[in-house]
Design a protein around this motif. Structure first.
Motif, short mmCIF file in Angstrom:
data_model
loop_
_atom_site.label_atom_id
_atom_site.label_comp_id
_atom_site.label_asym_id
_atom_site.label_seq_id
_atom_site.Cartn_x
_atom_site.Cartn_y
_atom_site.Cartn_z
N THR A 44 -4.12 -2.68 5.29
CA THR A 44 -3.64 -4.03 5.62
C THR A 44 -2.42 -4.47 4.81
O THR A 44 -2.16 -5.65 4.64
CB THR A 44 -4.78 -5.06 5.43
N ARG A 45 -1.64 -3.51 4.32
CA ARG A 45 -0.42 -3.85 3.56
C ARG A 45 0.81 -3.97 4.46
O ARG A 45 1.86 -4.41 4.02
CB ARG A 45 -0.11 -2.79 2.49
N ALA A 46 0.71 -3.50 5.71
CA ALA A 46 1.89 -3.41 6.58
C ALA A 46 2.05 -4.68 7.41
O ALA A 46 1.11 -5.16 8.02
CB ALA A 46 1.75 -2.21 7.50
N LYS A 47 3.29 -5.17 7.44
CA LYS A 47 3.57 -6.38 8.23
C LYS A 47 3.94 -6.03 9.68
O LYS A 47 3.51 -6.66 10.61
CB LYS A 47 4.72 -7.11 7.55
N TYR A 48 4.75 -4.97 9.85
CA TYR A 48 5.25 -4.65 11.20
C TYR A 48 4.83 -3.27 11.72
O TYR A 48 4.86 -3.05 12.92
CB TYR A 48 6.77 -4.75 11.23
N GLY A 49 4.52 -2.32 10.84
CA GLY A 49 4.18 -1.00 11.35
C GLY A 49 3.53 -0.14 10.29
O GLY A 49 3.84 -0.27 9.10
N VAL A 50 2.61 0.74 10.71
CA VAL A 50 1.92 1.60 9.76
C VAL A 50 1.82 3.03 10.29
O VAL A 50 1.60 3.24 11.48
CB VAL A 50 0.51 1.04 9.42
N VAL A 51 2.03 4.00 9.38
CA VAL A 51 1.86 5.42 9.71
C VAL A 51 0.84 5.98 8.71
O VAL A 51 1.02 5.84 7.50
CB VAL A 51 3.18 6.21 9.58
N ILE A 52 -0.22 6.60 9.22
CA ILE A 52 -1.22 7.23 8.35
C ILE A 52 -1.12 8.74 8.52
O ILE A 52 -1.08 9.24 9.64
CB ILE A 52 -2.65 6.78 8.72
N LEU A 53 -1.05 9.46 7.39
CA LEU A 53 -1.03 10.93 7.44
C LEU A 53 -2.33 11.44 6.85
O LEU A 53 -2.70 11.05 5.73
CB LEU A 53 0.13 11.49 6.62
N GLY A 54 -3.03 12.30 7.60
CA GLY A 54 -4.27 12.82 7.07
C GLY A 54 -4.86 13.90 7.97
O GLY A 54 -4.32 14.20 9.04
N ASN A 55 -5.97 14.44 7.53
CA ASN A 55 -6.68 15.46 8.27
C ASN A 55 -7.87 14.81 8.99
O ASN A 55 -8.89 14.52 8.36
CB ASN A 55 -7.16 16.56 7.31
N PRO A 56 -7.76 14.57 10.30
CA PRO A 56 -8.82 13.83 11.01
C PRO A 56 -10.16 14.55 11.00
O PRO A 56 -11.21 13.91 10.99
CB PRO A 56 -8.29 13.69 12.44
#
Length: 243
Positions: A150-162
């Motif tokens: 919840t730190r993003a105001k306009y856009g968020v990208v998450i990188l990880g191993n689903p």
């Protein structure tokens, strides 16, 4: 999800579509995506933390893409739960960033806890953990996850191993949400495709995973309700900092 629908967003959906930012979101009117990264985690040189080289490399690519889309460094925050990854990303961007070094130097790369109570226009979250049996450490904590997301105001990208993350019920819920929105993607950044990955079923229920969060929220509310100081002022407490 965390506040059972009672929390209102400060930024409306139309406000999130920045006309002057030409970033290639997989779903143009939904500025978010989970970027599938299957590189292995490793122990950092300190011996007490973790890093993930594949994710660090892709963080640099995404940051560069944001720059080319018209975003300036002060608008971008890179968040990661591990100090090993934080310092590796800082160094990696300095030595491998394809644009001017100073641009990368100005980007704040910080831990989840350091971002508590603050925001950036665009957030890149590097999850780091990618293993068969060691678990996901910090990422298990619903309060930290709440802060990170919840730190993003306009856009968020998450990188990880689903595959690894989906073993945890809260991540399973989140990844399913991204998948349903066609925002769970894989492949090169200039040709992202919906991921076909199948998740493992979590062992614990979602309700059980959220218990820990709810318990802290209730404690915080009680504390606030009773936290009246002698001059009549109410003590303000961040619920995320209560351990």
């Amino acid at each position: 999800m965390f506040y059972e629908g009672t929390l209102q967003n400060g930024v409306t959906a139309p406000e999130r579509l920045r006309k002057n930012v030409d970033f290639p979101w997989p779903v143009p009117d939904t500025p978010m995506f989970f970027y599938q990264n299957l590189g292995q985690e490793e122990i950092s040189s300190s011996g007490t933390s973790f890093l993930n080289r594949t994710e660090a490399s892709n963080v640099e690519k995404i940051v560069t893409k944001f720059f080319k889309s018209g975003v300036v460094p002060s608008q971008i925050g890179v968040v990661t739960p591990y100090e090993g990854q934080r310092s590796y990303i800082v160094n990696y961007m300095q030595f491998n960033g394809t644009l001017k070094k100073d641009l990368y130097k100005e980007i704040e790369v910080a831990s989840v806890d350091a971002f508590q109570g603050r925001e950036k226009d665009y957030i890149i979250l590097s999850c780091v953990r990618s293993n068969e049996h060691q678990g996901i450490g910090f990422l298990n904590d619903p309060r930290r996850l709440n802060v990170a997301l919840t730190r993003a105001k306009y856009g968020v990208v998450i990188l990880g191993n689903p595959k690894v993350l989906s073993k945890h019920p809260l991540w399973h819920y989140l990844l399913t949400h991204y998948k349903e929105k066609n925002c769970l993607v894989e492949g090169p950044l200039n040709n992202l495709q919906p991921s076909m990955i199948q998740f493992s079923k979590p062992r614990r229920t979602l309700a059980k995973a959220m218990d820990q969060f709810r318990r802290h929220e209730t404690n915080a509310r009680d504390y606030l309700n009773n936290g009246v100081m002698s001059d009549g002022m109410v003590t303000c407490v961040s619920t995320h900092s209560i351990r």
